[in-house]
Design an enzyme around this catalytic site. Structure first.
Site, short mmCIF file in Angstrom:
data_model
loop_
_atom_site.label_atom_id
_atom_site.label_comp_id
_atom_site.label_asym_id
_atom_site.label_seq_id
_atom_site.Cartn_x
_atom_site.Cartn_y
_atom_site.Cartn_z
N SER A 213 -30.31 0.55 70.68
CA SER A 213 -31.21 0.69 71.83
C SER A 213 -31.70 2.13 71.90
O SER A 213 -31.63 2.87 70.91
CB SER A 213 -30.48 0.29 73.11
N ASN A 214 -32.23 2.55 73.02
CA ASN A 214 -32.70 3.93 73.16
C ASN A 214 -32.43 4.41 74.59
O ASN A 214 -31.91 3.67 75.42
CB ASN A 214 -34.18 4.03 72.79
N ARG A 215 -32.83 5.64 74.86
CA ARG A 215 -32.43 6.27 76.13
C ARG A 215 -33.38 5.99 77.29
O ARG A 215 -33.26 6.61 78.34
CB ARG A 215 -32.37 7.80 75.94
#
Ligand SMILES: Cc1cc2nc3c(=O)[nH]c(=O)nc-3n(C[C@H](O)[C@H](O)[C@H](O)COP(=O)(O)O)c2cc1C
Length: 416
Positions: A213-215
């Site tokens: 995923s990402n931030r």
């Protein structure tokens, strides 16, 4: 007194900042009008302002103690609690000194510290004598503040307290009240728009437990959805997993993966007038996610084979009839060229570029400093501002662009 339903500011919490100008006495009339219109007003005075007027006057009229001292107020943490509770902060009169402090982010008294902590709209009504308004420093500070979305009212021309003529008189009370009203009563200029907003990250499974995923926090997309709704649009929010509350009145479509997000957006696209892709969609996903939990076997993991996910913007761009397409470019360097390139490649009408390594624009922050580039090639650099204010600027640009067409998006230079 008008019946309570007609009161313009009923239930609104306003912080009135008063600084050390000879026009400070006019803040008394302003306070009275705000209270008469139903506002709950807390007054904060600078030290200099108390040389012109006694806090007692404001205390009696506002029916609240007047805060003047950052350190005396430490128990209630007024520099934090006042702006948190406020719907709008208005500083009238605002001295050249206050303007400079707000522009530079200086925080050496209660009023300026409070402004730094505020996410609500800020209105400054400057008043100054003797050509101060025309000084390049004052002009530069005013420009910086306006570029951040702060409302800095234009002072009026006429006789000044010194006996000279010039520009520097505090705006008339009705002008200040109208500016406050404009901030408190959201515009309804998005009525008739059907805006599809994507937000948050996507999660791409490695196995039933783990994912890539990402931030992304989703804050930008949620702010756009909320502001568009407040401005009268019908809004569908397609969101990856976030910890945020869904804005009231918005149709919410939760998704997890890029594929789900793509389906959710493409199936609703034909009914929309605009799409704003604020989501941080994964570019790659594991090619063969495991159906069972991958065991920690003591071996190093040699390869995790990834494949590209759907290019949602490109798909939408191909399906487009006359929807306005707005994308984001989160960059770590050369924001404008990268954003321009993406605008052209994906046939967008508008791109919002930002540097995610710049202070205040990181993932998860409540502020952002962005650059808007539209299909005509116009580049608008915006200063650091709350994400709600940026949402307003994006929606302004969306309305200004009008309906799109397959042919209206910007073409790469030299190509047909
Ligand atoms: C009589 C008098 C009137 C003043 N009027 C103004 C004014 O209208 N605008 C302004 O910017 N400064 C004015 N000043 C200067 C400010 O009071 C001074 O810059 C002060 O440091 C401002 O502090 P504050 O911004 O923290 O309130 C005036 C000063 C005096 C003595």
């Amino acid at each position: 007194m008008p019946p309570s339903s007609d009161l313009k500011f009923l239930g609104k919490r306003i912080v009135l900042g008063v600084s050390g100008s000879i026009a400070a006495y006019k803040a008394v009339g302003l306070l009275r009008s705000l209270v008469q219109e139903g506002a709950d007003v807390s007054v904060v005075m600078t030290d200099s302002a108390t040389r012109f007027l006694s806090p007692l006057t404001f205390e009696v009229l506002s029916r609240h103690p007047v805060a003047t001292d950052l350190f005396a107020a430490h128990q209630e943490m007024l520099h934090l609690t006042l702006p948190e509770q406020a719907d709008v902060i208005v500083i009238a009169p605002a001295t050249a000194h206050v303007l400079a402090k707000c522009a530079l982010g200086l925080a050496d008294d209660l009023l300026s510290t409070m402004v730094l902590g505020a996410t609500c709209p800020l209105i400054l009504a400057p008043a100054m004598d003797g050509g101060m308004w025309d000084h390049p420093a004052v002009k530069a500070h005013t420009d910086v503040l306006r570029s951040r979305g702060v409302t800095v009212l234009e002072p009026e021309e006429g006789p000044l307290a010194s006996g000279r003529e010039g520009k520097g008189r505090l705006s008339e009370e009705r002008v200040i009240l109208a500016a406050i009203e404009a901030q408190l009563r959201p515009r309804r200029d998005c009525v008739g728009q059907r805006v599809l907003v994507s937000a948050g990250p996507t999660q791409e499974a490695i196995d039933p437990v783990r994912f890539i995923s990402n931030r992304s926090s989703g804050k930008m997309g949620y702010a756009i959805a909320q502001v568009a709704r407040e401005r009268g649009a019908d809004v569908v929010l397609v969101s990856g997993p976030t910890a945020l509350e869904v804005p009231r009145g918005v149709e919410y479509v939760p998704v997890r993966t890029a594929e789900e997000m793509c389906k959710a957006l493409t199936s609703r696209f034909s009914r929309s007038t605009a799409v704003i892709m604020a989501a941080a969609v994964a570019d790659f996903r594991p090619k063969r996610p495991s159906s069972g939990k991958i065991k920690k076997s003591g071996m190093t993991w040699q390869n995790l084979e990834l494949e590209p996910t759907e290019d949602i913007l490109e798909i939408l761009s191909r399906q487009r009839t006359n929807q306005v397409l707005i994308g984001f470019a989160a960059e770590t360097e050369a924001v404008v060229p990268h954003a321009e390139d993406k605008l052209t490649r994906k046939g967008l009408d508008l791109i919002v570029g930002n540097n995610i390594t710049a202070a205040g624009s990181e993932f998860g922050s409540d502020t952002n400093a962005a650059v808007l580039i539209d299909r005509t090639g116009r580049v608008t650099e915006l200063g650091l501002m709350p994400k709600r204010a940026l949402a307003d600027r994006i929606l302004d640009a969306m309305l200004a662009l009008g309906p799109s067409s397959k042919g209206s998006a910007r073409k790469p230079p030299g190509r047909a």
